[in-house]
Design an enzyme around this catalytic site. Structure first.
Site, PDB file in Angstrom:
ATOM      1  N   SER A 184       0.816  -1.214   0.000  1.00  0.00           N
ATOM      2  CA  SER A 184       0.000   0.000   0.000  1.00  0.00           C
ATOM      3  C   SER A 184       0.849   1.264   0.000  1.00  0.00           C
ATOM      4  CB  SER A 184      -0.928   0.009   1.215  1.00  0.00           C
ATOM      5  OG  SER A 184      -0.176   0.010   2.422  1.00  0.00           O
TER       6      SER A 184
ATOM      7  N   ASP B 211       3.017 -11.748   4.044  1.00  0.00           N
ATOM      8  CA  ASP B 211       3.931 -11.352   5.119  1.00  0.00           C
ATOM      9  C   ASP B 211       3.512  -9.992   5.676  1.00  0.00           C
ATOM     10  OD1 ASP B 211       6.075 -11.273   6.864  1.00  0.00           O
ATOM     11  OD2 ASP B 211       7.487 -10.527   5.361  1.00  0.00           O
TER      12      ASP B 211
ATOM     13  N   CYS C 185       4.092 -11.970  12.549  1.00  0.00           N
ATOM     14  CA  CYS C 185       5.159 -11.490  13.428  1.00  0.00           C
ATOM     15  C   CYS C 185       4.581 -10.888  14.705  1.00  0.00           C
ATOM     16  CB  CYS C 185       6.051 -10.476  12.720  1.00  0.00           C
ATOM     17  SG  CYS C 185       5.192  -8.987  12.161  1.00  0.00           S
TER      18      CYS C 185
END
Length: 400
Positions: free
Chosen positions: A254, A304, A344
């Site tokens: 983005s 990710d 994460c």
């Protein structure tokens, strides 16, 4: 050197004796001496037996331990400690002879016995991030120790702690060079691939070093494949896929700044590694919007995302976000293709992440096999006594 002393309540020293690096405020019985945030303090049990040395902070985590042996925290101590940590890095970072890797995480907080400190090394430049007031107050001493450890190969040390130290203290902290100065972006090399790193304006310390081994794994599967790399940031997975001979790679983020950096890194490797830039397209778009709007299917899809949850209170919302993202990701994987999916978020543990991906696969109606369980690389070590240090979770999935 006379340091302030902190005594624990009876029966509240078990975790410290098992080398857990945090002392919680509720375990403290009393203090000797005057204490302020960031002070070095010695920790004792109720009977006065020495346990550890760390940095004090008036909060839930009252002491972040950096030594379980009684020491003088001077330049000699930090030089010896960082020398040992560098030697460990040289022993565990797997490299192929003749293939250049000159960037890695030098210090990974509790995993290296340095609670509250992260140092990433980028081809002669050390980027320091303190997560505690105490470690930030040590920054000049640590810089001098780094000079002793690296000698003339260390050309600069940059402090990027404004975003990571406690907020009120952070208002007094400005990012900047502690040693030398280097124009950014700065070229680094990882497994022979070249990347531009900008620690001044980039995310974290400038590059996601924790995906090094996982990028290498992606390369094993990429030859001749159509690859979609979402949340691409600086294009690490994209460069590895292209270098391995992927038929095409689409990079989506983005942030226009991230897309520009991805394109620069692909162009850099077109020169250094003969990549065919025509096989790559970078797209500025919200990832969920892109996945929903583009029915194209890929042989490999990489998910990710940034951390969806920073604390426990946000965990449920994060899990729902991971589920929605993986549902759309499964839809974009061609039959017989592969999904690389990551989290994460430290508060989303491995089991919860796994179960969330299972739920997404069921809703997407796909048959799935697990090929690999992934984690952070060896230069992001997790202490056996501090499992909280394991934050990166990943799955490589074969999708029918």
């Amino acid at each position: 050197m006379q340091l302030p002393k902190l005594y624990l309540q009876a029966g509240r020293d078990e975790a410290i004796r098992r080398f857990h690096p945090w002392v919680f405020s509720g375990a403290i019985s009393r203090y000797e001496g005057t204490l302020s945030d960031g002070d070095v303090v010695e920790v004792f049990d109720k009977k006065g037996n020495y346990l550890a040395t760390g940095h004090y902070h008036d909060g839930s985590i009252a002491v972040r331990i950096f030594s379980f042996e009684r020491i003088v925290p001077d330049i000699h101590y930090w030089t010896k400690k960082l020398t040992g940590i560098r030697q460990f890095r040289e022993a565990i970072i797997a490299t192929t002879p003749g293939v250049k890797t000159d960037c890695y995480r030098l210090v990974h907080g509790e995993g290296d016995g340095c609670s509250g400190l992260v140092i990433d090394y980028y081809n002669g430049v050390a980027v320091l991030q303190a997560h505690s007031i105490g470690m930030h107050r040590e920054r000049n001493l640590i810089t001098d120790a780094l000079k002793n450890v690296y000698g003339d190969t260390l050309i600069a040390v940059y402090d990027k702690s404004h975003e990571t130290v406690p907020e009120l203290y952070g208002q007094t902290v400005e990012n900047g060079y502690l040693l030398g100065s280097v124009e950014t972006p700065h070229e680094v090399h990882e497994n022979g691939r070249a990347f531009w790193v900008d620690w001044i304006t980039g995310q974290k310390t400038g590059f996601f070093l924790d995906q090094r081994d996982n990028r290498q794994l992606l390369a094993r599967y990429s030859h001749g494949k159509r690859v979609l790399n979402t949340f691409c940031y600086s294009g690490g997975f994209s460069v590895y896929a292209l270098a391995a001979g992927a038929a095409l790679v689409h990079s989506v983020d983005s942030s226009q700044k991230a897309i520009d950096l991805t394109n620069r890194n692909v162009a850099l490797n077109a020169v250094t590694n003969n990549l065919d830039e025509s096989r790559h397209e970078a797209i500025t778009d919200d990832v969920m919007a892109y996945l929903k709007a583009h029915p194209d299917q890929y042989d490999i899809v990489v998910l990710d995302p940034p951390a969806y949850a920073k604390n426990i209170s946000a965990r449920h919302r994060a899990v729902q976000g991971y589920k929605r993202l993986n549902i759309e990701g499964f839809k974009r994987v061609a039959k017989g293709g592969i999904l690389f999916t990551f989290s994460c978020s430290q508060v989303v543990d491995r089991e919860l992440f796994y179960n969330t991906v299972v739920a997404a696969a069921i809703e997407a109606g796909r048959q799935v096999r697990v090929l690999h369980h992934l984690s952070q690389p060896a230069d992001h070590p997790v202490s056996l006594f501090h499992p909280e240090g394991g934050y990166l979770k990943g799955l490589v999935l074969w999708v029918e």
